[in-house]
Design a protein around this motif. Sequence first.
Motif, PDB file in Angstrom:
ATOM      1  N   GLU A 160     -83.355   2.027  54.901  1.00 42.52           N
ATOM      2  CA  GLU A 160     -82.525   2.770  53.961  1.00 42.52           C
ATOM      3  C   GLU A 160     -81.071   2.394  54.231  1.00 42.52           C
ATOM      4  O   GLU A 160     -80.552   2.647  55.310  1.00 42.52           O
ATOM      5  CB  GLU A 160     -82.695   4.281  54.157  1.00 42.52           C
ATOM      6  N   MET A 161     -80.429   1.777  53.264  1.00 42.16           N
ATOM      7  CA  MET A 161     -79.045   1.345  53.475  1.00 42.16           C
ATOM      8  C   MET A 161     -78.136   2.542  53.774  1.00 42.16           C
ATOM      9  O   MET A 161     -77.187   2.442  54.528  1.00 42.16           O
ATOM     10  CB  MET A 161     -78.533   0.574  52.251  1.00 42.16           C
ATOM     11  N   ARG A 162     -78.455   3.706  53.174  1.00 43.06           N
ATOM     12  CA  ARG A 162     -77.633   4.901  53.408  1.00 43.06           C
ATOM     13  C   ARG A 162     -77.636   5.287  54.877  1.00 43.06           C
ATOM     14  O   ARG A 162     -76.623   5.655  55.443  1.00 43.06           O
ATOM     15  CB  ARG A 162     -78.182   6.085  52.605  1.00 43.06           C
ATOM     16  N   SER A 163     -78.843   5.241  55.488  1.00 43.93           N
ATOM     17  CA  SER A 163     -78.940   5.635  56.892  1.00 43.93           C
ATOM     18  C   SER A 163     -78.229   4.631  57.782  1.00 43.93           C
ATOM     19  O   SER A 163     -77.589   5.003  58.773  1.00 43.93           O
ATOM     20  CB  SER A 163     -80.400   5.718  57.325  1.00 43.93           C
ATOM     21  N   LEU A 164     -78.347   3.354  57.443  1.00 44.03           N
ATOM     22  CA  LEU A 164     -77.766   2.314  58.295  1.00 44.03           C
ATOM     23  C   LEU A 164     -76.277   2.537  58.499  1.00 44.03           C
ATOM     24  O   LEU A 164     -75.734   2.293  59.566  1.00 44.03           O
ATOM     25  CB  LEU A 164     -77.959   0.928  57.676  1.00 44.03           C
ATOM     26  N   GLN A 165     -75.614   2.978  57.417  1.00 40.06           N
ATOM     27  CA  GLN A 165     -74.169   3.132  57.504  1.00 40.06           C
ATOM     28  C   GLN A 165     -73.742   4.221  58.484  1.00 40.06           C
ATOM     29  O   GLN A 165     -72.645   4.187  59.002  1.00 40.06           O
ATOM     30  CB  GLN A 165     -73.591   3.398  56.116  1.00 40.06           C
ATOM     31  N   LYS A 166     -74.641   5.168  58.736  1.00 38.58           N
ATOM     32  CA  LYS A 166     -74.291   6.250  59.661  1.00 38.58           C
ATOM     33  C   LYS A 166     -74.675   5.922  61.094  1.00 38.58           C
ATOM     34  O   LYS A 166     -74.244   6.582  62.018  1.00 38.58           O
ATOM     35  CB  LYS A 166     -75.030   7.527  59.258  1.00 38.58           C
ATOM     36  N   MET A 167     -75.531   4.918  61.256  1.00 37.86           N
ATOM     37  CA  MET A 167     -76.039   4.647  62.591  1.00 37.86           C
ATOM     38  C   MET A 167     -75.039   3.855  63.413  1.00 37.86           C
ATOM     39  O   MET A 167     -74.265   3.069  62.886  1.00 37.86           O
ATOM     40  CB  MET A 167     -77.346   3.857  62.482  1.00 37.86           C
ATOM     41  N   PRO A 168     -75.030   4.064  64.743  1.00 41.60           N
ATOM     42  CA  PRO A 168     -74.115   3.278  65.572  1.00 41.60           C
ATOM     43  C   PRO A 168     -74.458   1.796  65.490  1.00 41.60           C
ATOM     44  O   PRO A 168     -75.631   1.428  65.427  1.00 41.60           O
ATOM     45  CB  PRO A 168     -74.355   3.811  66.994  1.00 41.60           C
ATOM     46  N   ALA A 169     -73.426   0.976  65.450  1.00 41.78           N
ATOM     47  CA  ALA A 169     -73.665  -0.464  65.329  1.00 41.78           C
ATOM     48  C   ALA A 169     -72.775  -1.193  66.318  1.00 41.78           C
ATOM     49  O   ALA A 169     -71.711  -0.701  66.685  1.00 41.78           O
ATOM     50  CB  ALA A 169     -73.357  -0.919  63.913  1.00 41.78           C
ATOM     51  N   LEU A 170     -73.222  -2.373  66.744  1.00 41.50           N
ATOM     52  CA  LEU A 170     -72.436  -3.167  67.680  1.00 41.50           C
ATOM     53  C   LEU A 170     -71.106  -3.533  67.027  1.00 41.50           C
ATOM     54  O   LEU A 170     -71.084  -4.130  65.958  1.00 41.50           O
ATOM     55  CB  LEU A 170     -73.206  -4.427  68.065  1.00 41.50           C
ATOM     56  N   MET A 171     -70.022  -3.149  67.650  1.00 41.43           N
ATOM     57  CA  MET A 171     -68.667  -3.395  67.156  1.00 41.43           C
ATOM     58  C   MET A 171     -68.484  -2.851  65.738  1.00 41.43           C
ATOM     59  O   MET A 171     -67.659  -3.352  64.967  1.00 41.43           O
ATOM     60  CB  MET A 171     -68.325  -4.881  67.200  1.00 41.43           C
ATOM     61  N   GLY A 172     -69.272  -1.842  65.398  1.00 43.84           N
ATOM     62  CA  GLY A 172     -69.109  -1.171  64.112  1.00 43.84           C
ATOM     63  C   GLY A 172     -69.599  -1.967  62.911  1.00 43.84           C
ATOM     64  O   GLY A 172     -69.378  -1.568  61.780  1.00 43.84           O
ATOM     65  N   GLU A 173     -70.283  -3.099  63.163  1.00 42.14           N
ATOM     66  CA  GLU A 173     -70.747  -3.917  62.045  1.00 42.14           C
ATOM     67  C   GLU A 173     -72.164  -3.497  61.664  1.00 42.14           C
ATOM     68  O   GLU A 173     -73.119  -3.764  62.403  1.00 42.14           O
ATOM     69  CB  GLU A 173     -70.770  -5.401  62.448  1.00 42.14           C
ATOM     70  N   VAL A 174     -72.313  -2.881  60.507  1.00 38.12           N
ATOM     71  CA  VAL A 174     -73.645  -2.536  60.011  1.00 38.12           C
ATOM     72  C   VAL A 174     -74.409  -3.837  59.820  1.00 38.12           C
ATOM     73  O   VAL A 174     -73.912  -4.762  59.183  1.00 38.12           O
ATOM     74  CB  VAL A 174     -73.539  -1.791  58.668  1.00 38.12           C
ATOM     75  N   ASP A 175     -75.584  -3.920  60.426  1.00 36.61           N
ATOM     76  CA  ASP A 175     -76.263  -5.211  60.423  1.00 36.61           C
ATOM     77  C   ASP A 175     -77.750  -5.064  60.169  1.00 36.61           C
ATOM     78  O   ASP A 175     -78.447  -4.327  60.858  1.00 36.61           O
ATOM     79  CB  ASP A 175     -76.041  -5.894  61.765  1.00 36.61           C
ATOM     80  N   ILE A 176     -78.224  -5.785  59.179  1.00 36.66           N
ATOM     81  CA  ILE A 176     -79.617  -5.642  58.762  1.00 36.66           C
ATOM     82  C   ILE A 176     -80.582  -6.189  59.802  1.00 36.66           C
ATOM     83  O   ILE A 176     -81.552  -5.529  60.173  1.00 36.66           O
ATOM     84  CB  ILE A 176     -79.818  -6.305  57.387  1.00 36.66           C
ATOM     85  N   VAL A 177     -80.307  -7.377  60.316  1.00 36.40           N
ATOM     86  CA  VAL A 177     -81.252  -7.976  61.255  1.00 36.40           C
ATOM     87  C   VAL A 177     -81.305  -7.190  62.571  1.00 36.40           C
ATOM     88  O   VAL A 177     -82.372  -6.974  63.136  1.00 36.40           O
ATOM     89  CB  VAL A 177     -80.933  -9.468  61.486  1.00 36.40           C
ATOM     90  N   ARG A 178     -80.155  -6.710  63.030  1.00 37.24           N
ATOM     91  CA  ARG A 178     -80.169  -5.895  64.252  1.00 37.24           C
ATOM     92  C   ARG A 178     -80.925  -4.588  64.022  1.00 37.24           C
ATOM     93  O   ARG A 178     -81.574  -4.066  64.933  1.00 37.24           O
ATOM     94  CB  ARG A 178     -78.750  -5.584  64.717  1.00 37.24           C
ATOM     95  N   SER A 179     -80.820  -4.030  62.823  1.00 35.26           N
ATOM     96  CA  SER A 179     -81.500  -2.769  62.535  1.00 35.26           C
ATOM     97  C   SER A 179     -83.009  -2.952  62.434  1.00 35.26           C
ATOM     98  O   SER A 179     -83.775  -2.077  62.826  1.00 35.26           O
ATOM     99  CB  SER A 179     -80.972  -2.176  61.229  1.00 35.26           C
ATOM    100  N   ILE A 180     -83.417  -4.093  61.935  1.00 34.12           N
ATOM    101  CA  ILE A 180     -84.852  -4.391  61.841  1.00 34.12           C
ATOM    102  C   ILE A 180     -85.503  -4.358  63.219  1.00 34.12           C
ATOM    103  O   ILE A 180     -86.659  -3.997  63.382  1.00 34.12           O
ATOM    104  CB  ILE A 180     -85.046  -5.778  61.200  1.00 34.12           C
ATOM    105  N   GLN A 181     -84.697  -4.719  64.224  1.00 38.60           N
ATOM    106  CA  GLN A 181     -85.237  -4.782  65.581  1.00 38.60           C
ATOM    107  C   GLN A 181     -85.595  -3.396  66.123  1.00 38.60           C
ATOM    108  O   GLN A 181     -86.181  -3.286  67.193  1.00 38.60           O
ATOM    109  CB  GLN A 181     -84.235  -5.494  66.494  1.00 38.60           C
TER     110      GLN A 181
END
Lengths: 793, 282
Positions: free
Chosen positions: A136-157
């Motif tokens: 869900e792209m909406r959820s991704l934006q709220k989740m912590p990300a490395l250096m603040g970059e929302v990232d699809i491949v990292r999220s898939i992991q």
Amino acid sequence: MLETALKKSKLLVILLICSITAFAQQKNKTTISGYVKQSENGENIIGASVSIKENGSGASTNSYGFYSISVRPGSYTLVFQYLGFKTLEKKVTITSSTTLNINLEAEGKQINEVVVSSSGVKKNVTSMDMGVNKLEMRSLQKMPALMGEVDIVRSIQLLPGISTVGEGSSGFNVRGGGVDQNLILLDESPVYNSSHLFGFFSVFDPDAVKDVKLIKGGIPAMYGGRLSSILDVRMKDGNVNNFSTSGGIGTVSARFLAEAPIVKGKGSFVIAARRSYADMFLKLSPDESLNKNSAYFYDLSGKANYTINENNRLYLSGYFGKDNFGFAERFAMNWGNGTGTLRWNHTFNPSLFANFTAVYSNYDYSLGIPSGVNAFDWTSKIINQTIKGDLSYYANQNNKLSFGANATFYRFKPGSATTADQNTSFNDIALQTQLGQEYAAYVDNEQKITEKLSAQYGLRLSAFNYVSGQNNFTVNEYEGITGQRKEPVNPKTYNKGDVIKTYYNLEPRLSLRYVLTDESSVKASYNRTTQYLHLISNTTAATPLDVWQPTTNNIKPEWADQVALGYFRNFKNNSIEFSLEGFYKKMQNQIDYIDGAQLFLNSNLESELLYGNARAYGLEFYLKKNTGKLNGWISYTWSKSERQIDGINNDNYYPSKYDKTHNLSVVGIYDMSKRWSFSAIFTYSTGVSTTFPNGRYEIDGIVVPHNTTNSRNNYRIPSYNRLDISATLYPRHKPGSKYESNWVFSIYNLYARRNPYTIYFQPSENNPQVTEARRLSIIGSLIPSVTYNFNFR
Amino acid sequence: MNTRYILFILCCMTVLVSSCEDVVDVNLDSGPPLLAVDGWLTDRDIPDTIKVTQTSPYFSNTAPLSVVGAKVTLTTSSGESEQLTELSSGKFIVQNIRSIEGVSYTLKIEHDGEVYEAKTTATRQSFLLDSLTFEFREKSIGQKEDGYIVQYYGKELEGKGDACRLKIKKNGVYLNSKEDLNYMNDDFVDSASFKKVRMFTEKPFQLNDEVIVETWSITMDAYHFYDELRAQVNNGGIFANPPANVRTNVKNINSSSSKKAVGYFGASLVSSVSAKVTDADK
């Protein structure tokens, strides 16, 4: 050769025509069909569920938001549902086939409203999908990300069944498959390298992405070409109602997106750009060794669509991305993907939907010394062009038939190095250009057999021609001892366009679903997949310099058989989804490399290759809460992934480099108030395996490690675990203002654990006689970041 | 050229990634001791030394243990034979036989009831270096301190299949860290003329350093030996190659014996050029 291919596919075509005419002869058939869209911007909704209250039959929208349901004439209540959108019920009376286009309204219309859905969607239990995950792209934006970059491949992991060789490595591994065994599609165009910055970030600009779907099992017959998974990324179509912009600025990159109608309600476009800007600071540095260097990446994406009429719609989309590195005038390097897709959606009639696509995609890299007497430029390239047609025939209430065919033409330029200066010391070299032609045709039927039992069965026929790319093209066979460099023998010469070798493969696919109760089901699947392209890479993590290689007379197509069994259960009015899946996968003709293999600019590359099998099995546990103030998921995988390659590890099975016995991810998002939302991610996984020495000797004073057992991956590095947190702040929204924004504060690796990426053995810097084990941690401390996001409409 | 630049790229990649490294404790099994050979036959004026030692546990951190009581014999394809003199334990001196282009050599080592053999050939000197130059470079990524890098001029003879190792002496002492390994083959430079081709050293040179570069002709097999060795002793970072054993040309003549050997015996023709770093190079 093509003729034989056609003959073989003739059977398939006959089968196809028979089944279509059989279905078409049914009388008194009426359909309700149409598109489901977001009311705010007119974007098609992919995978929205459409059901009929009266008889429980239903469907979901396809990748273009289209649905079609066969019904007998009468009065019905249609229910349209999609996560995060208000459920819509519509009463209709059907006398003849009807078009019904629906606009769904987002539940939290304002970005700073807390989204609380009352109920989820039953799809998890009722659909044929297994081994399928959506992000869900909406959820991704709220989740912590490395250096603040929302990232699809990292999220898939963070999903079950997915692993990597380590932090910051390129790509991902699905159920024991290699990084090259994932078909990564961006608007149906293959992406050959999904990484920016050597793997830290992925090439997908999150602002421009609408939908992400990962298929790792029960792969339908329409997909092929890779063994392990399909990552289907769809770009936004663009706002058809009004002009709007969005964007953001983070610690690594800045993003901007603009979208607007071309003709209001009929067509729209979207353009998006992203660029990393850390290198701007390098330029400001007074230190000469820094300010002459450059290091950045960028992405440009664009898409336009136009609705010609009810039955015809066109889409044109493109992506272009690059990574650039330069060290003063001494060294420069860049790599990137470019893709373009032209699509035509056509509805022949309300039950026959078609999409015709033309695709262009390339990946290339270049590196060298830009100037001076030893200047040179080394390039490598893969280009493909594809044409395809995919049709869906909504035959009746119980059958949905999909069929199609495609042809892909590949051009491989594995490497050439040219010198710029006449006085250079080096000779120009160019490896032979190789061509490949991949053809496939498929039929697939999704059939409701009884109220409880449904099946999806299909067959894919694929063929590959290995073709000479130039005159005087030399093809060798290789002889020698397995495990050592082989010698080329029996050279043969071909002219440009000559077919050197052809392969055919039949790929059966089957999925079954049996509904146990209203909220639970069991599913089973089998699929065979074939792969004709291979990424040649013998480093721990794939590098941007790795070269894609076609199947040849020596390199056989890879193929895999996978079986999976799963139990699916929803709780609490479908707001909690649970699944447990087990899988077993066997892969043949896997590629590996001799010790000390030379993989670059080597005209006898095949002399360095080894072949063997791989197998993987495991259990995947997934619990997901979609709605409510607290949502998120828990994913746990127990699995084993092994390889058996003649010439490695004394010919015995050994753990693959991405084998991780336990893999746990916990993701939680808590929407506390209208202004604050908090999120955390915890991950734990078993350490990857590696080879440790048990002895040493000296050559010329240099200490050399040695392993007398000749085993591969005989040790495991310590386990990996990490906690990330983030907080999202939505500033007070002025009533009537068209500007909305939010701040995301995150800390990656909160407890600053030095997770080992690898442990390796080296002489000590101070005393080369002393050898030591060194732990390499890619991220050695906690990394805080701030990102500001906005949108204006 | 290729492996050099790939190494360089991978170094740069590792630097870019703000990673961190530290020393950790690891328990390793100890393998059985194996016979290890390190020696080259040359045409230099000084007698050549062949070292015969045995492998030790990886963390032993002492000088390699010598082999006691080995009998080492060198024979040539031209019919000469010589039993080598053990100068000190495990150090054998070649008194009479010199390296001659085209001649093949067999080194036989009898030890502990086992017989090992290493075969090699002296190949032609194909990389002809005629002079050296220096270029001043400031400290940067990939260079630890300010100083002069060394470059060479020369040519390569026509015909593929040649290889060489370049050994650098600074002020009379061989540079022998893993960063000082320089070797190449003529895959991409067959019959080329070399202009300002860079050599790699752990540290750059400084003013008034006396630099001698020796060119050792080596076989392609020896080239791969050094290439594999370099890959293994520099094997770190996120783009590491799978750890693997470096090849050896020392074989137990009883191939079914569990006693294997490691290391390399080679034969080279050696020539050299020298230069001094002066103010004019800046």
